[in-house]
Write a protein that holds these residues in place. Structure first.
Motif, PDB file in Angstrom:
ATOM      1  N   UNK B  37      -5.222  -7.792  15.596  1.00 30.41           N
ATOM      2  CA  UNK B  37      -4.327  -6.645  15.480  1.00 30.41           C
ATOM      3  C   UNK B  37      -4.477  -5.956  14.133  1.00 30.41           C
ATOM      4  N   UNK B  38      -4.572  -6.762  13.075  1.00 26.41           N
ATOM      5  CA  UNK B  38      -4.784  -6.164  11.761  1.00 26.41           C
ATOM      6  C   UNK B  38      -5.549  -7.130  10.890  1.00 26.41           C
ATOM      7  N   UNK B  39      -6.177  -6.596   9.854  1.00 19.95           N
ATOM      8  CA  UNK B  39      -7.066  -7.405   9.031  1.00 19.95           C
ATOM      9  C   UNK B  39      -7.028  -6.879   7.611  1.00 19.95           C
ATOM     10  N   UNK B  40      -6.873  -7.783   6.667  1.00 19.51           N
ATOM     11  CA  UNK B  40      -6.944  -7.394   5.264  1.00 19.51           C
ATOM     12  C   UNK B  40      -7.797  -8.426   4.546  1.00 19.51           C
ATOM     13  N   UNK B  41      -8.751  -7.951   3.750  1.00 18.38           N
ATOM     14  CA  UNK B  41      -9.614  -8.864   3.002  1.00 18.38           C
ATOM     15  C   UNK B  41      -9.589  -8.458   1.540  1.00 18.38           C
ATOM     16  N   UNK B  42      -9.358  -9.435   0.657  1.00 17.28           N
ATOM     17  CA  UNK B  42      -9.373  -9.109  -0.764  1.00 17.28           C
ATOM     18  C   UNK B  42      -9.606 -10.387  -1.565  1.00 17.28           C
ATOM     19  N   UNK B  46      -7.074 -17.314  -6.633  1.00 12.89           N
ATOM     20  CA  UNK B  46      -7.968 -18.400  -7.021  1.00 12.89           C
ATOM     21  C   UNK B  46      -9.358 -17.833  -7.324  1.00 12.89           C
ATOM     22  N   UNK B  47      -9.880 -18.081  -8.531  1.00 15.54           N
ATOM     23  CA  UNK B  47     -11.170 -17.488  -8.892  1.00 15.54           C
ATOM     24  C   UNK B  47     -12.250 -17.833  -7.871  1.00 15.54           C
ATOM     25  N   UNK B  48     -12.996 -16.823  -7.448  1.00 14.23           N
ATOM     26  CA  UNK B  48     -14.100 -17.041  -6.524  1.00 14.23           C
ATOM     27  C   UNK B  48     -13.698 -17.119  -5.073  1.00 14.23           C
ATOM     28  N   UNK B  49     -12.400 -17.193  -4.792  1.00 11.34           N
ATOM     29  CA  UNK B  49     -11.979 -17.337  -3.399  1.00 11.34           C
ATOM     30  C   UNK B  49     -11.477 -16.014  -2.838  1.00 11.34           C
ATOM     31  N   UNK B  50     -11.903 -15.696  -1.632  1.00 16.78           N
ATOM     32  CA  UNK B  50     -11.444 -14.497  -0.949  1.00 16.78           C
ATOM     33  C   UNK B  50     -10.366 -14.847   0.049  1.00 16.78           C
ATOM     34  N   UNK B  51      -9.446 -13.907   0.250  1.00 11.32           N
ATOM     35  CA  UNK B  51      -8.348 -14.155   1.183  1.00 11.32           C
ATOM     36  C   UNK B  51      -8.423 -13.157   2.332  1.00 11.32           C
ATOM     37  N   UNK B  52      -8.388 -13.696   3.537  1.00 13.84           N
ATOM     38  CA  UNK B  52      -8.365 -12.874   4.740  1.00 13.84           C
ATOM     39  C   UNK B  52      -6.980 -13.029   5.357  1.00 13.84           C
ATOM     40  N   UNK B  53      -6.356 -11.897   5.669  1.00 17.22           N
ATOM     41  CA  UNK B  53      -5.076 -11.935   6.381  1.00 17.22           C
ATOM     42  C   UNK B  53      -5.315 -11.298   7.746  1.00 17.22           C
ATOM     43  N   UNK B  54      -5.194 -12.097   8.771  1.00 18.74           N
ATOM     44  CA  UNK B  54      -5.513 -11.636  10.122  1.00 18.74           C
ATOM     45  C   UNK B  54      -4.270 -11.801  10.978  1.00 18.74           C
ATOM     46  N   UNK B  55      -3.934 -10.785  11.762  1.00 14.59           N
ATOM     47  CA  UNK B  55      -2.849 -10.983  12.732  1.00 14.59           C
ATOM     48  C   UNK B  55      -3.413 -10.864  14.137  1.00 14.59           C
ATOM     49  N   UNK B  56      -2.849 -11.663  15.033  1.00 10.31           N
ATOM     50  CA  UNK B  56      -3.311 -11.643  16.422  1.00 10.31           C
ATOM     51  C   UNK B  56      -2.239 -12.232  17.314  1.00 10.31           C
ATOM     52  N   UNK B  57      -2.178 -11.741  18.558  1.00  4.98           N
ATOM     53  CA  UNK B  57      -1.273 -12.307  19.555  1.00  4.98           C
ATOM     54  C   UNK B  57      -1.971 -13.436  20.299  1.00  4.98           C
ATOM     55  N   UNK B  58      -1.344 -14.596  20.334  1.00  9.26           N
ATOM     56  CA  UNK B  58      -1.868 -15.715  21.118  1.00  9.26           C
ATOM     57  C   UNK B  58      -0.768 -16.764  21.234  1.00  9.26           C
ATOM     58  N   UNK B  87       6.883 -16.128   6.228  1.00  7.36           N
ATOM     59  CA  UNK B  87       6.128 -15.285   5.292  1.00  7.36           C
ATOM     60  C   UNK B  87       6.980 -14.165   4.708  1.00  7.36           C
ATOM     61  N   UNK B  88       6.629 -13.744   3.492  1.00 10.43           N
ATOM     62  CA  UNK B  88       7.042 -12.428   3.010  1.00 10.43           C
ATOM     63  C   UNK B  88       5.934 -11.472   3.431  1.00 10.43           C
ATOM     64  N   UNK B  89       6.337 -10.430   4.165  1.00  9.87           N
ATOM     65  CA  UNK B  89       5.327  -9.570   4.784  1.00  9.87           C
ATOM     66  C   UNK B  89       5.522  -8.128   4.339  1.00  9.87           C
ATOM     67  N   UNK B  90       4.429  -7.481   4.052  1.00  9.95           N
ATOM     68  CA  UNK B  90       4.474  -6.052   3.766  1.00  9.95           C
ATOM     69  C   UNK B  90       3.278  -5.351   4.380  1.00  9.95           C
ATOM     70  N   UNK B  91       3.547  -4.093   4.720  1.00 14.42           N
ATOM     71  CA  UNK B  91       2.453  -3.203   5.077  1.00 14.42           C
ATOM     72  C   UNK B  91       2.721  -1.892   4.374  1.00 14.42           C
ATOM     73  N   UNK B  92       1.674  -1.148   4.114  1.00 17.94           N
ATOM     74  CA  UNK B  92       1.851   0.186   3.559  1.00 17.94           C
ATOM     75  C   UNK B  92       1.459   1.205   4.623  1.00 17.94           C
ATOM     76  N   UNK B 155      -1.232   6.607   8.923  1.00 18.20           N
ATOM     77  CA  UNK B 155      -2.137   5.463   8.776  1.00 18.20           C
ATOM     78  C   UNK B 155      -1.362   4.266   8.249  1.00 18.20           C
ATOM     79  N   UNK B 156      -1.698   3.096   8.782  1.00 20.03           N
ATOM     80  CA  UNK B 156      -1.078   1.846   8.317  1.00 20.03           C
ATOM     81  C   UNK B 156      -2.146   0.949   7.736  1.00 20.03           C
ATOM     82  N   UNK B 157      -1.802   0.227   6.705  1.00 21.28           N
ATOM     83  CA  UNK B 157      -2.736  -0.766   6.168  1.00 21.28           C
ATOM     84  C   UNK B 157      -2.662  -2.010   7.037  1.00 21.28           C
ATOM     85  N   UNK B 158      -3.580  -2.929   6.819  1.00 18.80           N
ATOM     86  CA  UNK B 158      -3.420  -4.247   7.420  1.00 18.80           C
ATOM     87  C   UNK B 158      -2.248  -4.943   6.762  1.00 18.80           C
ATOM     88  N   UNK B 159      -1.743  -5.949   7.432  1.00 18.07           N
ATOM     89  CA  UNK B 159      -0.627  -6.722   6.882  1.00 18.07           C
ATOM     90  C   UNK B 159      -1.079  -7.498   5.644  1.00 18.07           C
TER      91      UNK B 159
END
Lengths: 564, 185
Positions: B37-42, B46-58, B87-92, B155-159
């Motif tokens: 449903x939505x995806x955010x990658x940044x 933690x140094x060197x580690x990437x974070x993926x935030x993915x939402x999905x219905x299942x 979670x604390x959740x935000x979208x822009x 337009x909406x950002x990913x969560x």
């Protein structure tokens, strides 16, 4: 400062450093610098020229399965690489350690749709354990070390190295790299003693325990630990096809084969036991049948090294994560020495029933055409039940798994998960290099043989001593059987018009014979085994024979058909 | 009738910063017929580690399978799944609104203010409104603005979210791994 060498030469040295002694491959444009380097390493790196890249990967798989080492294949970019896809997927689902090195166009050409350019990492990522593009000569040592570490550690699997041409020709100071730790990857989890104790307690309390043995035991070099585990607590077991040679066929606790075409007893008792103990197996649908009725009465313990396998298909009561060499040994220490005599006796009536209805008829026919079962059992016995069984896919595979007998570990080379027709012939070639002192018996049908028949050329060139037992029934037999059973006998494109296989074999200089009459079978098998090098024994098999017993797809695993 | 146990899960995935992982992660979802449903990658804290935030219905069983299959990829450090309550959740969201329409209907401006949205650009043709909040609020604002017939673009950002848990699983796990690395050497 040490001398500078090319990336291709660095690859050779890195492979030697990893202990590679055999490579199966096929040259082409984008891998030419590497083949040029290989020319100077012929003495240490025995390169086997296959006749098609699919043959290279299957041969590497066969080599890996019987030797326990990492199989290695080397091919060019584009079509060379895409031809390896089937073998990579096969090795992934069957947990075979393998490193596939593909040539790739230079980085300056990447993304331009250059000649023989394919996004190999993109294509192979979902079907490999790790897929990596080497873009600079400086990365060769690290990438090779990491590739071999990943391929052989934890749950083994295939790794792809996509070797850009500029990285092959670039100059580098080479130092072999060592990789024995990757932060994000834990192939060797610590023992969880709480789980070990819980497992031992559950087993000690069980009255009707049943152990499911998969290939994971052999992959974890834990055949001895398994045997001690079974014998100490008197635990009956069944094996998957992939786990067939983990425990001798005639061991008193080996109740037979699990699953769709397995034995009646193990499948029925799966749904009667009070504790199911799965070791190094993944509850494939061919093993479980209908999940809704699978072992619902039992508690389930699952031993595995791949954490993602827990609760994937079958919810379990206890997961024991780790290498079963350690976990089984730890649990065994805590087991009571016990006897389950009456429970084990309970398997017997099913074995007797199956023998009477199916096995006796398959092994001891007195009239009519040859049957697969009798041929396979005679070959197995003529090789003193010490041979390596390689199969293709289909009825030949199911029958070979049912009737070949095992006394030695690492004796099964079959395409279990992917079911790759054409796997058998090249995999058997690989097996002869992985276990040069053993007899390699390939059981193959007239359909599958023709899918990779070009590898007879490799056998000819290498003199690879593959004993090819061609079970020719002029049909794509397994599909025909399903058409008979589930599609009202409508044989849609399953009859095979066959060439003269003896003539083909002779064209490749491979001795060949055809057996039609039962009375000639023993002598023909003896001649095949006594003949040094390769041999093709064609057996004219009953055309419309069926593999029984069978659990129809989706049916309950304890509802096996013994006859049609 | 079978009960529908499907709900929106948020998957927080941490990986090494290596190329090509995104497609591996999304393939784990799509192969199992789960739409993202939505995806955010940044980059993560933690140094060197990437974070993926993915939402999905299942359903929860599938959420577990997806998490373990993602974690199985060699360069993935950790994967967890959460429900919204954890979670604390935000979208822009950004809205491009027609300024003439806003001038004509004064309720548009009061609606925007009632949502604590910020107007970040105004000219004679259009105005831009920005809001950062819980996704349901964004949807509600959008629905109402849409009815007022003034939305030119939306337009909406990913969560993005952080966990309410007092335990930092990744840091703890990395410390264990570091100890194991030292023991291996």
């Amino acid at each position: 400062m040490s001398e500078k060498i090319t990336g291709a030469e660095a690859l050779m040295r890195a492979l030697e450093h990893e202990g590679v002694d055999v490579l199966f491959g096929y040259p082409g444009g984008s891998i030419m610098p590497t083949y040029d380097a290989l020319y100077d390493h012929k003495k240490t790196l025995n390169h086997i020229l296959v006749r098609h890249e699919q043959g290279a990967v299957h041969a590497a798989q066969g080599y890996a399965r019987v030797s326990g080492k990492v199989g290695c294949a080397i091919v060019t970019s584009g079509p060379g690489a895409t031809n390896t896809v089937t073998g990579i997927a096969d090795a992934m689902i069957d947990s075979t350690p393998m490193v596939v090195i593909c040539g790739q166009v230079g980085v300056a050409m990447l993304g331009t749709d250059a000649f023989q350019e394919v996004d190999v990492v993109g294509v192979t990522s979902p079907i490999s354990k790790w897929s990596y593009q080497i873009r600079r000569a400086e990365d060769v040592a690290w990438a090779v070390a990491r590739a071999f570490y990943i391929a052989k550690s934890g749950r083994p699997g295939p790794v792809v190295l996509d070797f850009a041409k500029n990285a092959q020709t670039g100059m580098v100071e080479f130092e072999p790299a060592e990789v024995d730790f990757i932060r994000s990857y834990d192939p060797d989890p610590d023992l969880n003693m709480t789980d070990i104790e819980r497992a031992a307690k559950m087993i000690n309390n069980s009255v009707k325990p049943f152990v499911l043995v998969g290939q994971g035991v052999e992959l974890g070099n834990a055949t001895e630990e398994l045997r001690t585990f079974l014998e100490k607590a008197d635990l009956p077991c069944g094996t998957t096809f992939m786990g067939l040679s983990t425990i001798p066929s005639d061991h008193r606790l080996n109740m037979g084969i699990l699953g769709m075409h397995g034995n009646l007893g193990p499948n029925v008792m799966t749904n009667q036991c009070d504790l199911l103990i799965a070791v190094g197996m993944r509850f494939d649908d061919r093993v479980t049948g209908n999940l809704a009725t699978y072992a619902k009465q039992a508690k389930i313990i699952h031993f595995d090294i791949d954490h993602a396998e827990f609760n994937k298909n079958v919810p379990v009561d206890l997961k024991v994560w780790g290498n079963c060499k350690e976990t089984l040994a730890a649990v065994t220490k805590l087991l009571d020495t016990s006897k389950h005599t009456s429970w084990i006796e309970g398997f017997k009536p099913y074995a007797e029933k199956e023998y009477e209805k199916v096995i006796d008829k398959a092994l001891h026919p007195t009239e009519g055409p040859l049957l697969m079962g009798e041929v396979i059992r005679k070959v197995s016995e003529a090789a003193h039940n010490e041979g390596i069984m390689v199969t293709d896919v289909g009825q030949n595979q199911l029958m070979a798994c049912r009737y070949f007998k095992f006394t030695q570990k690492r004796s099964v080379v079959t395409s279990g998960g992917l079911g790759t027709m054409g796997f058998g012939l090249p995999a058997a070639i690989g097996a002869t290099f992985g276990a040069p002192d053993r007899t390699v018996c390939l059981f193959v049908g007239d359909g599958g043989l023709q899918m990779t028949i070009q590898e007879l050329g490799t056998i000819m060139e290498q003199g690879a001593p593959v004993k090819i037992i061609l079970l020719n029934n002029n049909f794509l037999g397994n599909v025909r059987q399903w058409q008979e059973m589930f599609f009202a006998h409508r044989y849609s494109f399953t009859p095979m018009v066959n060439p003269n296989y003896e003539l083909i074999a002779k064209g490749y200089g491979i001795p060949a014979k055809t057996v039609i009459e039962r009375k000639d079978l023993d002598a023909a098998i003896a001649e095949m085994l006594a003949t040094p090098g390769p041999y093709l024994l064609q057996c004219a098999i009953k055309e419309e024979d069926n593999v029984l017993p069978m659990t129809p797809p989706g049916a309950n695993i304890d509802e096996m058909l013994l006859e049609l | 009738m079978e009960q529908d146990t499907t709900k929106l899960y948020t998957f927080l995935i941490y990986s090494e910063n290596v190329p090509g992982l995104l497609s591996q992660i999304t393939a784990v979802f799509t192969r199992r017929q789960v739409n993202i449903e939505s995806l955010n990658v940044c980059a993560s804290s933690t140094p060197g580690a990437h974070k993926y935030t993915v939402t999905a219905y299942c359903d929860e069983r599938m959420a577990r399978i997806l998490t373990s299959q993602v974690e199985k990829r060699i360069d993935v450090l950790q994967a967890h799944f959460y429900t919204d309550e954890e979670l604390f959740i935000n979208e822009t969201a950004l809205f491009k609104l027609s300024t003439p329409a806003m001038m004509k209907n004064r309720e548009v401006s009061s609606l925007v203010r009632s949502y604590d949205a910020r107007i970040i650009e105004v000219n004679s043709t259009y105005s831009v409104v920005e809001i950062t909040c819980f996704p349901d609020v964004i949807i509600s604002l959008f629905d109402q603005l849409k009815k007022m017939d003034c939305v030119l673009q939306f337009v909406r950002s990913g969560r993005i979210c952080i966990t309410k848990s007092r335990v930092e699983h990744l840091d703890e796990w990395l410390a264990v791994r570091e100890a194991k690395r030292k023991a291996t050497k």
